[in-house]
Design an enzyme around this catalytic site. Sequence first.
Site, PDB file in Angstrom:
ATOM      1  CG  ASP A  44      -0.341   0.101   2.516  1.00 27.42           C
ATOM      2  OD1 ASP A  44       0.896  -0.088   2.605  1.00 27.42           O
ATOM      3  OD2 ASP A  44      -1.054   0.359   3.504  1.00 27.42           O
ATOM      4  CB  SER A  45       4.580   1.712  -0.080  1.00 27.29           C
ATOM      5  OG  SER A  45       4.797   0.529  -0.811  1.00 27.29           O
ATOM      6  CG  ASP A  83       0.221  -4.003   2.129  1.00 25.87           C
ATOM      7  OD1 ASP A  83      -0.166  -4.621   3.129  1.00 25.87           O
ATOM      8  OD2 ASP A  83       1.040  -3.062   2.166  1.00 25.87           O
ATOM      9  CE  LYS A 112       2.847  -5.735   4.036  1.00 22.13           C
ATOM     10  NZ  LYS A 112       2.265  -4.653   4.866  1.00 22.13           N
ATOM     11  CD  GLU A 181       7.438  -0.349   8.019  1.00 24.62           C
ATOM     12  OE1 GLU A 181       6.455  -1.033   7.655  1.00 24.62           O
ATOM     13  OE2 GLU A 181       7.680   0.776   7.531  1.00 24.62           O
TER      14      GLU A 181
HETATM   15  O1  KIV Z   1       3.434  -1.142   1.662  1.00 24.02           O
HETATM   16  C1  KIV Z   1       4.609  -1.514   1.766  1.00 24.02           C
HETATM   17  O2  KIV Z   1       5.453  -1.230   0.924  1.00 24.02           O
HETATM   18  C2  KIV Z   1       4.963  -2.287   2.951  1.00 24.02           C
HETATM   19  C3  KIV Z   1       6.402  -2.629   3.157  1.00 24.02           C
HETATM   20  C4  KIV Z   1       7.132  -1.455   3.668  1.00 24.02           C
HETATM   21  C5  KIV Z   1       6.576  -3.813   4.033  1.00 24.02           C
HETATM   22  O3  KIV Z   1       4.120  -2.607   3.728  1.00 24.02           O
END
Ligand code: KIV
Length: 280
Positions: A44-45, A83, A112, A181
């Site tokens: 979700d980044s 995610d 995730k 994290e």
């Molecule tokens: O969204 C993402 O990129 C993440 C990673 C930093 C683990 O959750």
Amino acid sequence: MNKVTVRDIVKLKGERKIVMVTAYDYPTSKIVDEAGVDIILVGDSLAMVVLGYPTTHGATMVDMVRHTEAVARAKPKALIVGDMPFGSYEEGPSKALKSAIAFVKAGAEAVKLEGGSEYADRVKALVNAGIPVMGHIGLTPQRYLKYGGYKPRGRRVEEARQLILDAEALQEAGAFSIVIEFTAAEIAGLITRRLQIPTICIGSGPDCDGQVLVIHDILGLSEHTPPFAKKYVDLRKIIMEAISTYAREVREGVFPGPEHTIVRLKEPLKPEELQEEVKS
Ligand code: KIV
């Protein structure tokens, strides 16, 4: 070229380090897969590094599903993990299941979600429905309001104890691995040794079963690279140079050159004659 499964990932614990990287689109997924990563995380980044939002709260299910589909079209050998965005699982197990099913239909092979023991019932519901789940503890960016920003976790005994309990609750609920994290390296190492499932760390030191980084940080495309990330190439500089050369060549009439001017008239005809013909 065998497809990587969640079972393969679990088996890697104690064998060799697991490599996870984020990717959000078709061409990048092709490249990272060819480079040999084990897991592609459609993180979700995306909200911040691709869509320009200030936090990950900007990512919606529509965004995440669309980008998971794009990654899945690359048919990577690597395991695809989707995610779960903010708002897609907090309400309860049935909402979480509905969201996770949408990810699987989009091509995710696992999902995730951020959070510890308080989300164990969501993890259990998904695993019972046949959807593998990766946990995510330590700094959980979706909870930045609760924690007052993006602060490191597990540096004090009480918080460290809670992280250990969270990791164990997620394992107990059926998670196949856990992201840790921005957590004290000693605690990430301790959790890694206590669990049977692999830990995949970001900013939590080397004593984990694997590492994950956001691809924009690796490539030097992020506006702000976190201090724990490593920039392996300055792609921003390379792209800047390429585009400014292109702009200069267009302005100077250098591009397109004869080798790029490939469509020509088939019949012998002077453009001036054609102009006359069009007029009449
Ligand atoms: O969204 C993402 O990129 C993440 C990673 C930093 C683990 O959750």
